[in-house]
Scaffold this active site. Structure first.
Site, PDB file in Angstrom:
ATOM      1  N   GLU A 105      -6.688  -7.771  -0.463  1.00 54.61           N
ATOM      2  CA  GLU A 105      -7.117  -7.696   0.939  1.00 54.61           C
ATOM      3  C   GLU A 105      -8.568  -7.270   1.029  1.00 54.61           C
ATOM      4  O   GLU A 105      -8.992  -6.321   0.352  1.00 54.61           O
ATOM      5  CB  GLU A 105      -6.319  -6.640   1.709  1.00 54.61           C
ATOM      6  CG  GLU A 105      -4.883  -6.949   1.980  1.00 54.61           C
ATOM      7  CD  GLU A 105      -4.230  -5.811   2.789  1.00 54.61           C
ATOM      8  OE1 GLU A 105      -4.941  -5.072   3.477  1.00 54.61           O
ATOM      9  OE2 GLU A 105      -3.006  -5.679   2.685  1.00 54.61           O
ATOM     10  N   GLU A 145       0.828  -1.213   0.000  1.00 50.96           N
ATOM     11  CA  GLU A 145       0.000   0.000   0.000  1.00 50.96           C
ATOM     12  C   GLU A 145       0.863   1.265   0.000  1.00 50.96           C
ATOM     13  O   GLU A 145       0.820   2.071   0.942  1.00 50.96           O
ATOM     14  CB  GLU A 145      -0.947   0.004   1.198  1.00 50.96           C
ATOM     15  CG  GLU A 145      -1.993  -1.077   1.134  1.00 50.96           C
ATOM     16  CD  GLU A 145      -3.127  -0.877   2.138  1.00 50.96           C
ATOM     17  OE1 GLU A 145      -2.927  -0.148   3.123  1.00 50.96           O
ATOM     18  OE2 GLU A 145      -4.209  -1.448   1.922  1.00 50.96           O
TER      19      GLU A 145
HETATM   20  C1  GLA Z   1      -4.277  -2.327   4.924  1.00 51.58           C
HETATM   21  C2  GLA Z   1      -2.911  -2.934   5.114  1.00 51.58           C
HETATM   22  C3  GLA Z   1      -2.921  -4.110   6.039  1.00 51.58           C
HETATM   23  C4  GLA Z   1      -3.813  -3.863   7.219  1.00 51.58           C
HETATM   24  C5  GLA Z   1      -5.195  -3.539   6.740  1.00 51.58           C
HETATM   25  C6  GLA Z   1      -6.190  -3.349   7.853  1.00 51.58           C
HETATM   26  O1  GLA Z   1      -4.982  -2.822   3.901  1.00 51.58           O
HETATM   27  O2  GLA Z   1      -2.311  -3.308   3.904  1.00 51.58           O
HETATM   28  O3  GLA Z   1      -1.592  -4.338   6.466  1.00 51.58           O
HETATM   29  O4  GLA Z   1      -3.319  -2.810   7.972  1.00 51.58           O
HETATM   30  O5  GLA Z   1      -5.132  -2.341   6.019  1.00 51.58           O
HETATM   31  O6  GLA Z   1      -7.473  -3.071   7.359  1.00 51.58           O
END
Ligand code: GLA
Length: 675
Positions: free
Chosen positions: A305, A150
């Site tokens: 995710e 991210e």
């Molecule tokens: C992001 C991050 C993860 C985690 C999630 C929690 O997507 O990539 O590491 O922190 O948020 O929702």
């Protein structure tokens, strides 16, 4: 058909074994097998464990983890582990820490504590990636490289001295001379003239409005710097591995222009957390999936995710309702995903995310969440043989999404405060209510495949982009442009001679003056007082209402299809239609409310002859390949009458009843039917 990662839907999640004792690892693999997990993202935040001291690497634990996963048949999305530098690095090199606009240095002890322009960070990151790649490039479990994580999520802009140096170099490349920069930035205003690049700073906290073009260039620069961090790691990987590479996007994330990023990843992947407590989440989620598919030019993508249930970072963290995780997963699959993964595998016992749901909850496997995870895993394994995997979603309607316009239109010194994504979302809701599937496009995309192209508030546009919009329209596309389109060029200089000037011929109108409603005007729309933004005309089905924006439109060849009704703009054009060559140019000088916009959109879509999907209250439909996916997001049973057979149950589409959160995947021939 083969999917983005092979012959089955990818299924799994972030796996952080370093947070657990070794005896849990074996249990993890056994449970992953039970849950149908075939892909695990490993090591994303493990830099401090992999390199506990400067230059000392410890791979023994990761060797074992990868070995266990491999033995259990679980493939690995292996992280480069650079998203969270370890404390020792910040102590040794405090100059790599990020600095906010107000001059506050952000410390380690959380994550992402690095300046994207820091040469130190990049050097240490590249050294770690080199060591990881040397060790695991040929590992038999390796399926995908997961670079960073991210990018920009917490720190997308850094204002430190290293950033200032990099910003100056970036500006020198863009402008060549400081005179050209002065021109572009309009520094004759407020005595801002620079005599050399060395005088320039990042747009740090200042007494009043900052230079708009400096701000925009800093947004461009910051996005480029994040991408450069990614490129540094990709170069290391590419030197010794041909395994595909991804990094996880975040949907409508302001800090990175994903059109540029999408060209540099092998697999587009996305993280997505719509709020289960928000009734608009299903349609917002659909919009995010459509963006992600479009970024990759329609190629299948991965949901990297999502949460199995609640997250931990909202003010109120709603749990997903029974069936909701499955329903939203099918939304992704319907809109082009070839894999469904979660954050995270095992719900954490410690740390800031311990209240974030995991596939294996704190309470263990005798839980609703684990059962739903397991059921979906089994279902996707069966579905892999139906022809859905790897297939594409076709759209005849496109919405222009432009990061540059997003950055610029939301600056402080603007005609009104508005949210670019909110405007885009309003159009998306209207078009999906009509039953069309939408692709997103950039202002530089090929628009020829589309019958209708909507450009909501394309505030910044180059001459070439405006000329292209005109040419596509003249060749037969129906263009719908909304207010605040084409107002400024790429340096944020006004296009003089009446707003919209460059689209005058396309739209048959120009804009003399902005007249957005004031807050009291809008407040008066309640309580039975006639709305100052009432609309009348055929384009809105006789009468309608608008909730944002007004302006004085001067007609020059177009037909007025709706007007403002009352208020300071009474009788002036609100929606116009212009014939342009073989196409049509609509101009919408306001933001109609949802019902009005949907009526207008229905007319445009019908006139353009675009086929629509079935429409049933609360039910989302999408066509992927030859399958129709129906998802009931509503709270009541939905009676459907569809062709084909539900690949999930074997039930015929005719007379199908979908319960709330129910899903059907209608195919003409079912190769494999789940029991
Ligand atoms: C992001 C991050 C993860 C985690 C999630 C929690 O997507 O990539 O590491 O922190 O948020 O929702």
């Amino acid at each position: 058909m083969s999917g983005v990662l092979g012959a089955a839907f990818a299924y799994g999640g972030d796996y952080n074994p370093e947070q657990w004792p070794e005896d849990v690892w074996r249990d993890d693999v056994t449970l992953m097998n039970r849950a149908g997990v075939n892909l695990a993202s490993v090591g994303i935040f493990s830099w401090a464990r992999l390199e506990p001291r400067d230059g000392e690497f410890d791979f023994a634990w990761l060797d074992e983890v990868l070995g266990l996963l491999h033995a259990g048949g679980v493939r690995v999305d292996l992280a480069t582990a650079t998203a969270s530098p370890p404390p020792w690095l910040a102590l040794k090199h405090p100059e790599m820490l990020p600095v906010t606009e107000e001059g506050v240095t952000l410390s380690s002890g959380s994550r992402q504590a690095y300046c994207p322009s820091s040469p130190v960070y990049r050097r240490y990151a590249a050294r770690l990636v080199t060591a990881i790649v040397e060790r695991y490039a040929d590992h038999p479990a390796l399926e995908l490289w997961h670079v960073g994580n991210e990018y920009g999520c917490h720190v997308s802009h850094c204002y430190c001295d290293a950033s200032a140096v990099a910003f100056r170099a970036w500006l020198a490349t863009r402008y060549g001379t400081v005179e050209a920069l002065n021109d572009a930035w309009g520094t004759a205003f407020w005595s801002q003239r620079y005599d050399s690049f060395d005088e320039i700073l990042p747009p740090r906290a200042a007494p009043s409005f900052k230079n708009p073009t400096q701000l925009l260039d800093f947004d461009r620069f910051s996005a480029d710097e994040l991408l450069e961090c990614y490129r540094v790691e990709v170069a290391v990987i590419r030197a010794s591995s041909s395994v595909p590479i991804t990094t996880n996007f975040m949907g409508f994330f302001k800090g990175a222009d994903y059109w540029a990023w999408a060209r540099e990843v092998d697999v587009v992947s996305d993280d997505s957390y719509p709020d289960p407590g928000d009734p608009l989440s299903p349609v917002y989620g659909a919009m995010q999936r459509d963006l992600i598919r479009s970024l990759g030019g329609g190629k299948p993508w991965l949901l990297m995710e999502q949460s199995p249930s609640a997250v931990n970072w909202r003010e109120r963290n709603a749990a997903k309702r029974p069936g909701q995780m499955r329903a939203w997963s099918y939304q992704c699959i319907g809109r082009g995903a070839d894999g469904i993964l979660f954050f995270q595998w095992r719900q954490a016992k410690a740390g800031a995310e311990k209240f974030h749901a995991g596939m294996v909850p704190h309470a263990g496997t005798d839980t609703r969440v684990f059962r739903e995870v397991q059921e979906l895993g089994a279902e996707l394994a069966d579905l892999s043989a139906t022809g859905l995997l790897g297939s594409r979603v076709e759209a005849r309607v496109a919405v222009v999404f432009d990061w540059t316009s997003w950055w610029a239109i939301e600056q402080e010194a603007s005609p009104t405060r508005l949210s670019y994504v909110e405007g885009v979302f309003a159009w998306y809701r209207a078009l999906t209510a009509v039953g069309v599937t939408i692709d997103f496009v950039s202002p530089d995309s090929d628009l020829a495949p589309y019958a209708v192209v909507v450009a909501p508030s394309l505030f910044v546009a180059t001459d070439a982009q405006l000329a292209a919009l005109d040419a596509y329209t003249a060749n037969g596309v129906t263009l719908v442009a909304s207010f605040q389109t084409g107002i400024v060029d790429e340096n944020l200089h006004i296009r003089l001679g009446g707003y919209l000037g460059a689209l005058r011929q396309t739209l048959g109108v120009w804009v003399e003056e902005f007249a957005p409603p004031t807050a009291p005007d809008l407040a008066a729309t309640g309580g039975g007082v006639p709305a100052p933004l009432a609309l009348r005309g055929d384009a809105v089905g006789g009468a309608g209402a608008a909730k944002l924006w007004g302006e004085s439109v001067r007609v020059e060849g177009a037909t007025v299809s709706a007007s403002f009704d009352g208020g300071v703009l009474d009788g002036q054009p609100a929606i116009t239609r212009n014939g342009r060559g073989a196409g049509t140019g609509w101009y919408v000088a306001t933001l109609p409310d949802d019902a009005t916009l949907a009526r207008f959109a229905a007319g445009v879509i019908a006139e353009a002859g675009v086929a629509t999907l079935p429409r049933v209250a609360g039910v989302e439909f999408v066509q992927r390949g030859s399958a129709t996916i129906a998802i009931n997001h509503g709270s009541a049973d939905a009676a459907l009458d569809l062709l084909g057979t539900d690949a999930l149950t074997g039930a015929p589409g005719a007379g199908l009843v979908l319960a709330p959160q129910g899903v059907a995947v209608l195919v003409r021939e079912v190769a494999a039917v789940a029991p």
